[in-house]
Design an enzyme around this catalytic site. Structure first.
Site, mmCIF file in Angstrom:
data_model
loop_
_atom_site.group_PDB
_atom_site.id
_atom_site.type_symbol
_atom_site.label_atom_id
_atom_site.label_comp_id
_atom_site.label_asym_id
_atom_site.label_seq_id
_atom_site.Cartn_x
_atom_site.Cartn_y
_atom_site.Cartn_z
ATOM 1 N N HIS A 72 0.833 -1.132 0.106
ATOM 2 C CA HIS A 72 -0.006 -0.103 -0.013
ATOM 3 C C HIS A 72 0.981 1.184 -0.118
ATOM 4 O O HIS A 72 1.800 1.344 0.764
ATOM 5 C CB HIS A 72 -0.889 -0.184 1.170
ATOM 6 C CG HIS A 72 -2.032 -0.936 1.048
ATOM 7 N ND1 HIS A 72 -3.301 -0.505 1.820
ATOM 8 C CD2 HIS A 72 -2.266 -1.839 0.185
ATOM 9 C CE1 HIS A 72 -3.980 -1.696 1.521
ATOM 10 N NE2 HIS A 72 -3.586 -2.357 0.662
ATOM 11 N N TYR A 200 -8.874 5.395 8.222
ATOM 12 C CA TYR A 200 -9.130 5.669 9.599
ATOM 13 C C TYR A 200 -10.278 6.746 9.639
ATOM 14 O O TYR A 200 -9.967 7.776 9.152
ATOM 15 C CB TYR A 200 -7.716 6.057 10.060
ATOM 16 C CG TYR A 200 -6.689 4.893 10.069
ATOM 17 C CD1 TYR A 200 -5.833 4.653 8.961
ATOM 18 C CD2 TYR A 200 -6.683 4.246 11.396
ATOM 19 C CE1 TYR A 200 -4.877 3.662 9.040
ATOM 20 C CE2 TYR A 200 -5.508 3.299 11.376
ATOM 21 C CZ TYR A 200 -4.784 2.871 10.302
ATOM 22 O OH TYR A 200 -3.749 1.936 10.420
ATOM 23 N N PRO A 292 -3.722 0.036 19.211
ATOM 24 C CA PRO A 292 -3.392 -0.382 17.750
ATOM 25 C C PRO A 292 -3.621 0.791 16.523
ATOM 26 O O PRO A 292 -3.391 0.351 15.580
ATOM 27 C CB PRO A 292 -4.414 -1.460 17.511
ATOM 28 C CG PRO A 292 -5.452 -1.057 18.455
ATOM 29 C CD PRO A 292 -4.628 -0.300 19.662
ATOM 30 N N LYS A 296 1.264 -0.165 15.065
ATOM 31 C CA LYS A 296 2.720 -0.439 15.631
ATOM 32 C C LYS A 296 3.274 -1.506 16.416
ATOM 33 O O LYS A 296 4.354 -1.806 16.469
ATOM 34 C CB LYS A 296 3.169 1.056 16.110
ATOM 35 C CG LYS A 296 3.198 2.310 15.271
ATOM 36 C CD LYS A 296 4.648 2.039 14.701
ATOM 37 C CE LYS A 296 4.446 3.133 13.434
ATOM 38 N NZ LYS A 296 4.062 2.601 12.313
ATOM 39 N N TYR A 384 3.722 6.495 10.272
ATOM 40 C CA TYR A 384 3.386 5.465 9.771
ATOM 41 C C TYR A 384 4.052 4.479 8.980
ATOM 42 O O TYR A 384 3.792 3.215 9.269
ATOM 43 C CB TYR A 384 1.975 6.086 8.967
ATOM 44 C CG TYR A 384 0.879 4.928 8.878
ATOM 45 C CD1 TYR A 384 -0.107 4.660 9.849
ATOM 46 C CD2 TYR A 384 0.961 3.919 7.605
ATOM 47 C CE1 TYR A 384 -0.949 3.730 9.700
ATOM 48 C CE2 TYR A 384 0.168 2.974 7.725
ATOM 49 C CZ TYR A 384 -0.680 2.771 8.744
ATOM 50 O OH TYR A 384 -1.851 1.901 8.421
HETATM 51 P P1 FAD Z 1 2.756 -12.225 21.490
HETATM 52 O O1 FAD Z 1 2.140 -12.206 20.184
HETATM 53 O O2 FAD Z 1 1.540 -11.767 22.544
HETATM 54 O O3 FAD Z 1 3.263 -13.502 21.757
HETATM 55 C C1 FAD Z 1 3.438 -13.838 23.094
HETATM 56 C C2 FAD Z 1 3.627 -15.609 23.160
HETATM 57 O O4 FAD Z 1 4.106 -15.882 24.636
HETATM 58 C C3 FAD Z 1 2.301 -15.988 23.118
HETATM 59 O O5 FAD Z 1 2.228 -17.060 21.912
HETATM 60 C C4 FAD Z 1 1.735 -16.630 24.486
HETATM 61 O O6 FAD Z 1 0.948 -17.585 24.637
HETATM 62 C C5 FAD Z 1 3.347 -16.718 24.879
HETATM 63 N N1 FAD Z 1 3.352 -16.745 26.455
HETATM 64 C C6 FAD Z 1 2.598 -15.899 27.181
HETATM 65 N N2 FAD Z 1 2.851 -16.425 28.624
HETATM 66 C C7 FAD Z 1 3.792 -17.370 28.462
HETATM 67 C C8 FAD Z 1 4.325 -17.865 29.476
HETATM 68 N N3 FAD Z 1 4.176 -17.615 30.831
HETATM 69 N N4 FAD Z 1 5.287 -18.942 29.242
HETATM 70 C C9 FAD Z 1 5.448 -19.351 27.970
HETATM 71 N N5 FAD Z 1 4.871 -18.595 26.907
HETATM 72 C C10 FAD Z 1 4.075 -17.683 27.056
HETATM 73 N N6 FAD Z 1 -1.117 -4.767 16.782
HETATM 74 C C11 FAD Z 1 -1.399 -3.952 15.726
HETATM 75 O O7 FAD Z 1 -0.484 -3.434 15.299
HETATM 76 N N7 FAD Z 1 -2.675 -3.967 15.152
HETATM 77 C C12 FAD Z 1 -3.674 -4.533 15.733
HETATM 78 O O8 FAD Z 1 -4.822 -4.617 15.227
HETATM 79 C C13 FAD Z 1 -3.331 -5.366 16.825
HETATM 80 N N8 FAD Z 1 -4.457 -5.939 17.489
HETATM 81 C C14 FAD Z 1 -4.255 -6.743 18.561
HETATM 82 C C15 FAD Z 1 -5.202 -7.527 19.378
HETATM 83 C C16 FAD Z 1 -4.845 -8.281 20.258
HETATM 84 C C17 FAD Z 1 -6.226 -8.806 21.054
HETATM 85 C C18 FAD Z 1 -3.519 -8.185 21.066
HETATM 86 C C19 FAD Z 1 -3.501 -9.081 22.259
HETATM 87 C C20 FAD Z 1 -2.711 -7.520 20.420
HETATM 88 C C21 FAD Z 1 -2.975 -6.742 19.153
HETATM 89 N N9 FAD Z 1 -2.044 -6.124 18.480
HETATM 90 C C22 FAD Z 1 -2.118 -5.279 17.507
HETATM 91 C C23 FAD Z 1 -0.601 -6.025 18.902
HETATM 92 C C24 FAD Z 1 0.250 -7.029 18.198
HETATM 93 O O9 FAD Z 1 -0.602 -8.222 17.945
HETATM 94 C C25 FAD Z 1 1.169 -7.237 19.064
HETATM 95 O O10 FAD Z 1 2.111 -6.279 19.239
HETATM 96 C C26 FAD Z 1 2.219 -8.610 18.892
HETATM 97 O O11 FAD Z 1 1.394 -9.914 18.789
HETATM 98 C C27 FAD Z 1 3.510 -8.671 19.607
HETATM 99 O O12 FAD Z 1 4.096 -9.968 19.551
HETATM 100 P P2 FAD Z 1 4.903 -10.550 20.453
HETATM 101 O O13 FAD Z 1 5.523 -11.885 19.943
HETATM 102 O O14 FAD Z 1 5.774 -9.899 21.301
HETATM 103 O O15 FAD Z 1 4.053 -11.090 21.587
HETATM 104 C C1 DHB Z 2 -4.944 -3.224 11.203
HETATM 105 C C2 DHB Z 2 -5.065 -3.050 12.577
HETATM 106 C C3 DHB Z 2 -4.579 -1.691 12.966
HETATM 107 O O1 DHB Z 2 -4.149 -1.654 14.285
HETATM 108 C C4 DHB Z 2 -4.099 -0.676 12.122
HETATM 109 O O2 DHB Z 2 -3.849 0.295 12.497
HETATM 110 C C5 DHB Z 2 -4.281 -1.042 10.830
HETATM 111 C C6 DHB Z 2 -4.739 -2.257 10.273
HETATM 112 C C7 DHB Z 2 -5.440 -4.646 10.767
HETATM 113 O O3 DHB Z 2 -5.864 -5.421 11.565
HETATM 114 O O4 DHB Z 2 -5.696 -4.799 9.487
#
Ligand code: FAD
Ligand code: DHB
Length: 389
Positions: A72, A200, A292, A296, A384
């Site tokens: 995009h 947005y 979100p 980021k 962005y």
């Molecule tokens: P995570 O993806 O949370 O991975 C952590 C892992 O550690 C998981 O698999 C978990 O099961 C594991 N874990 C947890 N506790 C333990 C433990 N005690 N022992 C062993 N393993 C463990 N970001 C955006 O940019 N846009 C979005 O729309 C967006 N939507 C989101 C919606 C939700 C519900 C959530 C929770 C987050 C969202 N995010 C979004 C943020 C983005 O998904 C996260 O920033 C990203 O997943 C971070 O990756 P991570 O690997 O650091 O953590």
């Molecule tokens: C999506 C999520 C976001 O938080 C965003 O800013 C843009 C796109 C998505 O899930 O597609």
């Protein structure tokens, strides 16, 4: 069992770090609380910065991303019934973003991990971190037995609710937090997107976002109050509310259909400092959360992984401690700028229950400035598409 790096958590941060380390010949074991199928079932972020795409290339995990990801060059911001396009590529001097779901990123990284033959332990119960200052090790329970993994370093990639950050003595860690009085209700459906680029939208009824996963799969979000449950929203209620919040010609192009997934996420800003405690490094959501709105969260996890991987590579290959010593300050400098941008986009585009008339006028002025100033538009685009790392 012994390894060089024990990685807690197999989300995108843990898997990406593991892949980069494996490719560099640094041994690592991932210990994950959930089942692999559960990790893959989570619908989360959708927008990848170029820096993250580059890291996935470096990890050797970008073939499907390049075949199926949607590049995009712009986004739209809508308010007062009008749409305003921001040409990200032109405004940022050539950068784009790629729309490719976190679920797909995780799937690709899991496949690469399986091919690398490194150990991943799923469904590890009660993971605990020990002796962080000297000879670190993990313990957990699985199949009725307690297991132990000794290592040189622990990477805490276990998300916001993980055990790694909680293993640090409270006096050694500083927490900064802001919880917003609303959440996002997200809906995924196999219908074509309402527009070719993300929209947005600010509306007096609340924020709305039109996103996508492919030309036939759409992802939409609407702002809801913090106490609501996804089950309280039928698909029809969601589609009606979404269309009310979009400019009319965008609303007319929303194609409705049955939801594949619907969930609510509370909006929060959070940073833990520092990111290093002896031989433990926090990485990704374990250390910070952004609302979100700026897309980021996932990208910030990736830049942490980059800094940590470089530090570990320097430690093992160049016998230099400089990269690991600098990890916390290098990562935090970028984290706080993403926190600032995510807070700003959230503050500008959402309705706040306790915002006074002055605050509402400031929001309007902010949007007016953004859409009429080249400098403001360039600032939006620069942030962005992602600040360099
Ligand atoms: P995570 O993806 O949370 O991975 C952590 C892992 O550690 C998981 O698999 C978990 O099961 C594991 N874990 C947890 N506790 C333990 C433990 N005690 N022992 C062993 N393993 C463990 N970001 C955006 O940019 N846009 C979005 O729309 C967006 N939507 C989101 C919606 C939700 C519900 C959530 C929770 C987050 C969202 N995010 C979004 C943020 C983005 O998904 C996260 O920033 C990203 O997943 C971070 O990756 P991570 O690997 O650091 O953590
Ligand atoms: C999506 C999520 C976001 O938080 C965003 O800013 C843009 C796109 C998505 O899930 O597609």
């Amino acid at each position: 069992m012994r390894t060089q790096i024990a990685i807690v958590g197999s989300g995108p941060a843990g898997l990406l770090l593991g892949q980069l380390l494996s490719n560099a010949g640094i041994d690592n074991v991932i210990v994950e609380r959930s089942a692999a199928a559960h990790v893959l079932s989570r619908i989360r972020a959708g927008v990848l910065e170029q820096g993250m795409v580059g890291l996935l290339e470096q990890a050797g995990c970008a073939t499907r991303l390049h075949a199926e990801g949607l590049v995009h060059e712009g986004i739209e911001i809508a308010y007062d019934g009008a749409r305003h396009r921001f040409d990200l590529k032109q405004l940022s001097g050539g950068s784009t973003v790629t729309v490719y779901g976190q679920t797909e990123v995780t799937h690709d990284l899991m496949e690469a991990r399986a091919a690398s033959c490194r150990t991943t332990i799923y469904e590890a119960d009660g993971v605990a971190l020990h002796d962080l200052d000297a000879a670190p090790f993990l313990t957990w329970r699985k199949d009725g037995a307690t297991h132990r993994l000794d290592c040189d370093f622990i990477a805490g990639c276990d998300g916001f609710h993980g055990v790694s950050r909680q293993s640090v003595p409270a006096a050694a860690i500083q927490l900064y937090e802001r919880v917003y009085p609303f959440g996002w209700l997200g809906l995924l459906a196999d219908v074509p997107p309402a527009a070719p680029e993300l929209i947005y939208a600010r509306h007096a009824r609340g924020f709305a976002l039109c996103s996508m996963r492919s030309p036939t799969r759409s992802r939409y979000y609407i702002q809801t109050d913090g106490t609501q449950k996804a089950e309280a929203w039928s698909d029809d209620m969601f589609w009606d509310e979404l269309r009310r919040r979009l400019p009319p010609e965008a609303a007319d192009h929303v194609v409705t259909g049955p939801s594949i997934e619907k969930s609510i996420a509370q909006l929060r800003s959070f940073v833990a400092e520092p990111l290093r405690f002896g031989r433990l490094f926090l990485c990704g959501d374990a250390a910070h959360i952004v609302p979100p709105t700026g897309a980021k969260g996932l990208n910030l996890a990736a830049s942490d992984v980059h800094y940590l991987f470089e530090g570990l590579r320097e430690h093992f290959h160049d016998h230099s401690a400089a990269g690991l010593d600098a990890y916390s300050s290098r990562a935090l400098a970028r984290i706080w700028k993403a926190e600032r941008f995510s807070w700003w986009m959230t503050s500008t585009l959402h309705t706040f229950p306790d915002l006074d008339a002055f605050g509402v006028r400031l929001q309007a002025a902010e949007l007016d400035y953004l859409t009429h100033s080249d400098a403001a538009a360039a600032t939006l685009a620069e942030n962005y598409v992602g600040l360099p790392f």
